[in-house]
Design a protein around this motif. Structure first.
Motif, PDB file in Angstrom:
ATOM      1  N   VAL A 226       0.818  -1.217   0.000  1.00  0.00           N
ATOM      2  CA  VAL A 226       0.000   0.000   0.000  1.00  0.00           C
ATOM      3  C   VAL A 226       0.854   1.271   0.000  1.00  0.00           C
ATOM      4  CG1 VAL A 226      -1.624   1.373   1.361  1.00  0.00           C
ATOM      5  CG2 VAL A 226      -2.074  -1.060   0.941  1.00  0.00           C
ATOM      6  N   PRO A 227       1.844   1.413   0.885  1.00  0.00           N
ATOM      7  CA  PRO A 227       2.680   2.630   0.829  1.00  0.00           C
ATOM      8  C   PRO A 227       3.402   2.790  -0.506  1.00  0.00           C
ATOM      9  CG  PRO A 227       2.997   1.491   2.908  1.00  0.00           C
ATOM     10  CD  PRO A 227       2.202   0.579   2.035  1.00  0.00           C
ATOM     11  N   THR A 228       3.784   1.680  -1.112  1.00  0.00           N
ATOM     12  CA  THR A 228       4.460   1.753  -2.411  1.00  0.00           C
ATOM     13  C   THR A 228       3.515   2.297  -3.483  1.00  0.00           C
ATOM     14  OG1 THR A 228       5.840  -0.135  -1.825  1.00  0.00           O
ATOM     15  CG2 THR A 228       5.678   0.412  -4.158  1.00  0.00           C
ATOM     16  N   ALA A 229       2.264   1.792  -3.488  1.00  0.00           N
ATOM     17  CA  ALA A 229       1.277   2.272  -4.458  1.00  0.00           C
ATOM     18  C   ALA A 229       0.952   3.748  -4.222  1.00  0.00           C
ATOM     19  CB  ALA A 229       0.010   1.426  -4.380  1.00  0.00           C
ATOM     20  N   ARG A 230       0.805   4.134  -2.953  1.00  0.00           N
ATOM     21  CA  ARG A 230       0.531   5.533  -2.623  1.00  0.00           C
ATOM     22  C   ARG A 230       1.625   6.447  -3.168  1.00  0.00           C
ATOM     23  NH1 ARG A 230      -0.611   5.095   3.858  1.00  0.00           N
ATOM     24  NH2 ARG A 230      -2.801   4.444   3.820  1.00  0.00           N
ATOM     25  N   LYS A 231       2.855   6.085  -2.876  1.00  0.00           N
ATOM     26  CA  LYS A 231       3.991   6.919  -3.286  1.00  0.00           C
ATOM     27  C   LYS A 231       4.078   7.005  -4.810  1.00  0.00           C
ATOM     28  CE  LYS A 231       8.987   7.478  -2.658  1.00  0.00           C
ATOM     29  NZ  LYS A 231      10.216   6.916  -2.037  1.00  0.00           N
ATOM     30  N   ALA A 232       3.869   5.876  -5.473  1.00  0.00           N
ATOM     31  CA  ALA A 232       3.990   5.854  -6.935  1.00  0.00           C
ATOM     32  C   ALA A 232       2.884   6.664  -7.615  1.00  0.00           C
ATOM     33  CB  ALA A 232       3.966   4.413  -7.435  1.00  0.00           C
ATOM     34  N   LEU A 233       1.680   6.701  -6.994  1.00  0.00           N
ATOM     35  CA  LEU A 233       0.588   7.476  -7.575  1.00  0.00           C
ATOM     36  C   LEU A 233       0.828   8.987  -7.475  1.00  0.00           C
ATOM     37  CD1 LEU A 233      -2.478   5.377  -6.400  1.00  0.00           C
ATOM     38  CD2 LEU A 233      -1.870   5.878  -8.777  1.00  0.00           C
ATOM     39  N   CYS A 234       1.759   9.393  -6.635  1.00  0.00           N
ATOM     40  CA  CYS A 234       2.118  10.820  -6.509  1.00  0.00           C
ATOM     41  C   CYS A 234       3.494  11.109  -7.098  1.00  0.00           C
ATOM     42  CB  CYS A 234       2.102  11.238  -5.029  1.00  0.00           C
ATOM     43  SG  CYS A 234       0.502  11.053  -4.236  1.00  0.00           S
ATOM     44  N   ASP A 235       4.031  10.177  -7.856  1.00  0.00           N
ATOM     45  CA  ASP A 235       5.373  10.336  -8.412  1.00  0.00           C
ATOM     46  C   ASP A 235       5.400  11.448  -9.462  1.00  0.00           C
ATOM     47  OD1 ASP A 235       8.068   8.546  -8.482  1.00  0.00           O
ATOM     48  OD2 ASP A 235       7.690   9.452 -10.451  1.00  0.00           O
ATOM     49  N   PRO A 236       6.501  12.192  -9.552  1.00  0.00           N
ATOM     50  CA  PRO A 236       6.596  13.259 -10.568  1.00  0.00           C
ATOM     51  C   PRO A 236       6.520  12.757 -12.009  1.00  0.00           C
ATOM     52  CG  PRO A 236       8.251  13.566  -8.854  1.00  0.00           C
ATOM     53  CD  PRO A 236       7.637  12.223  -8.628  1.00  0.00           C
ATOM     54  N   LEU A 237       6.872  11.486 -12.237  1.00  0.00           N
ATOM     55  CA  LEU A 237       6.865  10.959 -13.599  1.00  0.00           C
ATOM     56  C   LEU A 237       5.494  10.379 -13.956  1.00  0.00           C
ATOM     57  CD1 LEU A 237      10.311   9.143 -13.833  1.00  0.00           C
ATOM     58  CD2 LEU A 237       9.672  11.345 -14.822  1.00  0.00           C
ATOM     59  N   GLU A 238       4.959  10.821 -15.093  1.00  0.00           N
ATOM     60  CA  GLU A 238       3.641  10.351 -15.517  1.00  0.00           C
ATOM     61  C   GLU A 238       3.639   8.841 -15.739  1.00  0.00           C
ATOM     62  OE1 GLU A 238       0.311  11.201 -19.037  1.00  0.00           O
ATOM     63  OE2 GLU A 238       2.244  12.244 -19.036  1.00  0.00           O
ATOM     64  N   GLU A 239       4.734   8.303 -16.290  1.00  0.00           N
ATOM     65  CA  GLU A 239       4.801   6.862 -16.555  1.00  0.00           C
ATOM     66  C   GLU A 239       4.680   6.054 -15.263  1.00  0.00           C
ATOM     67  OE1 GLU A 239       6.905   9.124 -17.491  1.00  0.00           O
ATOM     68  OE2 GLU A 239       7.299   9.004 -19.658  1.00  0.00           O
TER      69      GLU A 239
ATOM     70  N   ARG B  94       3.080   7.079 -12.512  1.00  0.00           N
ATOM     71  CA  ARG B  94       1.692   7.193 -12.033  1.00  0.00           C
ATOM     72  C   ARG B  94       0.768   6.262 -12.814  1.00  0.00           C
ATOM     73  NH1 ARG B  94       3.189  12.715 -12.295  1.00  0.00           N
ATOM     74  NH2 ARG B  94       1.837  13.112 -14.098  1.00  0.00           N
ATOM     75  N   GLU B  95       1.013   6.151 -14.122  1.00  0.00           N
ATOM     76  CA  GLU B  95       0.194   5.239 -14.927  1.00  0.00           C
ATOM     77  C   GLU B  95       0.399   3.795 -14.493  1.00  0.00           C
ATOM     78  OE1 GLU B  95       1.296   6.021 -18.935  1.00  0.00           O
ATOM     79  OE2 GLU B  95       0.168   7.913 -19.075  1.00  0.00           O
ATOM     80  N   ALA B  96       1.643   3.413 -14.258  1.00  0.00           N
ATOM     81  CA  ALA B  96       1.927   2.047 -13.802  1.00  0.00           C
ATOM     82  C   ALA B  96       1.335   1.808 -12.416  1.00  0.00           C
ATOM     83  CB  ALA B  96       3.442   1.813 -13.783  1.00  0.00           C
ATOM     84  N   ALA B  97       1.380   2.828 -11.564  1.00  0.00           N
ATOM     85  CA  ALA B  97       0.828   2.699 -10.212  1.00  0.00           C
ATOM     86  C   ALA B  97      -0.685   2.499 -10.254  1.00  0.00           C
ATOM     87  CB  ALA B  97       1.173   3.935  -9.401  1.00  0.00           C
ATOM     88  N   ALA B  98      -1.351   3.138 -11.237  1.00  0.00           N
ATOM     89  CA  ALA B  98      -2.794   2.957 -11.368  1.00  0.00           C
ATOM     90  C   ALA B  98      -3.130   1.511 -11.714  1.00  0.00           C
ATOM     91  CB  ALA B  98      -3.342   3.895 -12.436  1.00  0.00           C
ATOM     92  N   LYS B  99      -2.304   0.887 -12.550  1.00  0.00           N
ATOM     93  CA  LYS B  99      -2.513  -0.530 -12.873  1.00  0.00           C
ATOM     94  C   LYS B  99      -2.255  -1.400 -11.642  1.00  0.00           C
ATOM     95  CE  LYS B  99      -1.199   0.188 -17.707  1.00  0.00           C
ATOM     96  NZ  LYS B  99      -0.217  -0.097 -18.775  1.00  0.00           N
ATOM     97  N   THR B 100      -1.299  -0.984 -10.835  1.00  0.00           N
ATOM     98  CA  THR B 100      -1.038  -1.709  -9.587  1.00  0.00           C
ATOM     99  C   THR B 100      -2.240  -1.588  -8.658  1.00  0.00           C
ATOM    100  OG1 THR B 100       1.323  -1.239  -9.772  1.00  0.00           O
ATOM    101  CG2 THR B 100       0.513  -1.890  -7.607  1.00  0.00           C
ATOM    102  N   PHE B 101      -2.814  -0.388  -8.577  1.00  0.00           N
ATOM    103  CA  PHE B 101      -4.009  -0.184  -7.764  1.00  0.00           C
ATOM    104  C   PHE B 101      -5.161  -1.050  -8.272  1.00  0.00           C
ATOM    105  CE2 PHE B 101      -8.168   1.807  -7.444  1.00  0.00           C
ATOM    106  CZ  PHE B 101      -8.296   1.971  -6.074  1.00  0.00           C
ATOM    107  N   GLU B 102      -5.299  -1.121  -9.596  1.00  0.00           N
ATOM    108  CA  GLU B 102      -6.371  -1.939 -10.174  1.00  0.00           C
ATOM    109  C   GLU B 102      -6.244  -3.387  -9.722  1.00  0.00           C
ATOM    110  OE1 GLU B 102      -8.221  -3.004 -14.581  1.00  0.00           O
ATOM    111  OE2 GLU B 102      -6.114  -2.410 -14.399  1.00  0.00           O
ATOM    112  N   GLN B 103      -5.032  -3.921  -9.756  1.00  0.00           N
ATOM    113  CA  GLN B 103      -4.831  -5.301  -9.339  1.00  0.00           C
ATOM    114  C   GLN B 103      -5.032  -5.452  -7.839  1.00  0.00           C
ATOM    115  OE1 GLN B 103      -4.441  -7.918 -11.401  1.00  0.00           O
ATOM    116  NE2 GLN B 103      -4.760  -9.070  -9.513  1.00  0.00           N
TER     117      GLN B 103
ATOM    118  N   GLU C 192      -0.342  18.495  -7.708  1.00  0.00           N
ATOM    119  CA  GLU C 192      -0.530  18.279  -9.142  1.00  0.00           C
ATOM    120  C   GLU C 192      -0.357  16.804  -9.506  1.00  0.00           C
ATOM    121  OE1 GLU C 192       1.541  19.538 -13.404  1.00  0.00           O
ATOM    122  OE2 GLU C 192       2.053  20.631 -11.568  1.00  0.00           O
ATOM    123  N   PHE C 193       0.642  16.167  -8.907  1.00  0.00           N
ATOM    124  CA  PHE C 193       0.893  14.751  -9.195  1.00  0.00           C
ATOM    125  C   PHE C 193      -0.191  13.870  -8.575  1.00  0.00           C
ATOM    126  CE2 PHE C 193       5.380  16.524  -8.685  1.00  0.00           C
ATOM    127  CZ  PHE C 193       5.451  16.908 -10.020  1.00  0.00           C
ATOM    128  N   ALA C 194      -0.626  14.228  -7.359  1.00  0.00           N
ATOM    129  CA  ALA C 194      -1.676  13.454  -6.690  1.00  0.00           C
ATOM    130  C   ALA C 194      -2.989  13.540  -7.466  1.00  0.00           C
ATOM    131  CB  ALA C 194      -1.870  13.956  -5.264  1.00  0.00           C
TER     132      ALA C 194
END
Length: 342
Positions: free
Chosen positions: A17-30, A32-41, A69-71
């Motif tokens: 969970v902390p990893t997904a949270r951090k990645a969804l607020c990452d400065p890199l769009e790529e 955040r997109e990967a983190a959204a797929k992680t959240f989906e799973q 902005e990233f969040a």
């Protein structure tokens, strides 16, 4: 996670969970997109718990200027993938005062059909938010957010809800709510690319009835909304509206008790919002439509001040000449002719 049991994912959730949270607020769009797929799973594996563990954190991050902005984009990425489960979770939180129209506007663009299911809650919330910002420096920004929400609706059911709910709100006893509803309705009529032909009668009826409103804001916005509608109409739809338009003009005339109708007397606007419909009726309508249009035109002129009529004199003259020049006159034409000459 795809290859792991639910129990194992739950066991390691304190790390996941902390990893997904951090990645969804990452400065890199790529990222955040990967983190959204992680959240989906993660949601597919542990269900509602994933919403509780991650979404409140993202909402809280919106208040942090460094990552807001990233969040916000992280929420958008999650919405794009799981809108049907994420939106029901977020809407109650975003529509509780103070309403967060900024986030609602941003997420609406990726909500798809899921947005329609929540319009009954979202529309009153954005109207309330706009009402509170009227006359403040934030008014234009709030209007832009409202516009983003309503223009994101794409299905017919959603358009029906928007029209019905906004028209209902324009009858509110609270002037601020009427103003907010009229502003949003004007935005919708002026800028929506939707085909709202099936709702023309209710729109025209609701907007004309606002022409006696005590609020200058409501008068201006309802006039502009009606003008936006009539400018888009083809001849067939104009002719189909004449009977309804005449009926509504009679109603507001009765309400004004013979006095001038404020919505017909706006400077530099006057009757030009409805004149194209009445002209079309007098010039090309059937005998019955010509009669309805001519009577409506005569009534409109009586309910409008001389100053407000002045910009439309040239446009009105053509139909009047047609009426006066008819060789064979029915009773209503003779009556109207006498009135025109007077």
């Amino acid at each position: 996670m795809k290859s792991t049991s639910r129990d194992a994912v739950l066991y390691f959730s304190e790390s996941l969970v902390p990893t997904a949270r951090k990645a969804l607020c990452d400065p890199l769009e790529e990222v955040r997109e990967a983190a959204a797929k992680t959240f989906e799973q993660l949601h597919s594996t542990i269900g509602h718990q994933a919403l509780e563990d991650i979404l409140p954190f993202l909402l809280k991050q919106l208040d942090d200027e460094e990552v807001s902005e990233f969040a916000l984009d992280g929420l958008k990425q999650v919405m794009a993938i799981k809108s049907r489960v994420v939106l029901p979770y977020l809407v109650p939180k975003l529509t509780t005062p103070p309403v967060n129209t900024r986030v609602l506007a941003f997420l609406s663009s990726v909500a798809g059909d899921a947005l329609t299911r929540h319009l009954g809650v979202i529309l009153p919330a954005v109207m309330l938010a706009l009402k509170e910002k009227l006359g403040t420096p934030d008014e234009q920004l709030e209007m832009a957010n409202c516009q983003a929400v309503i223009l994101s609706v794409e299905d017919d059911t959603g358009h029906r809800i928007i029209i019905e709910d906004l028209l209902e709100a324009t009858r509110s006893p609270e002037v601020g709510m009427r103003q907010a509803a009229a502003i949003i309705l004007n935005i919708y009529c002026s800028r929506s690319k939707a085909d709202y032909t099936s709702h023309l009668r209710s729109l025209v009826s609701g907007l004309i009835r606002l022409f006696n409103d005590s609020s200058p804001v409501v008068l201006e916005e309802s006039w502009d909304a009606l003008n936006a509608i009539t400018k888009k109409l083809d001849a067939g739809n104009q002719l189909a509206l004449i009977e309804e338009l005449h009926k509504e003009i009679r109603l507001i005339g009765n309400e004004s008790k013979g006095e001038h109708v404020p919505g017909f007397c706006l400077p530099k606007k006057g009757v030009t919002s409805i004149l194209p419909v009445l002209r079309e009726g007098v010039l090309t309508g059937s005998p019955e439509q010509k009669e309805e249009a001519a009577k409506a035109l005569g009534l409109v002129i009586r309910l409008t001040s001389a100053d407000a009529l002045r910009p439309s004199v040239v446009s009105i003259t053509g139909p009047l000449i047609r009426i006066l020049g008819d060789r064979f006159r029915t009773g209503w034409q003779r009556e109207l002719r006498r009135w025109v000459l007077d």
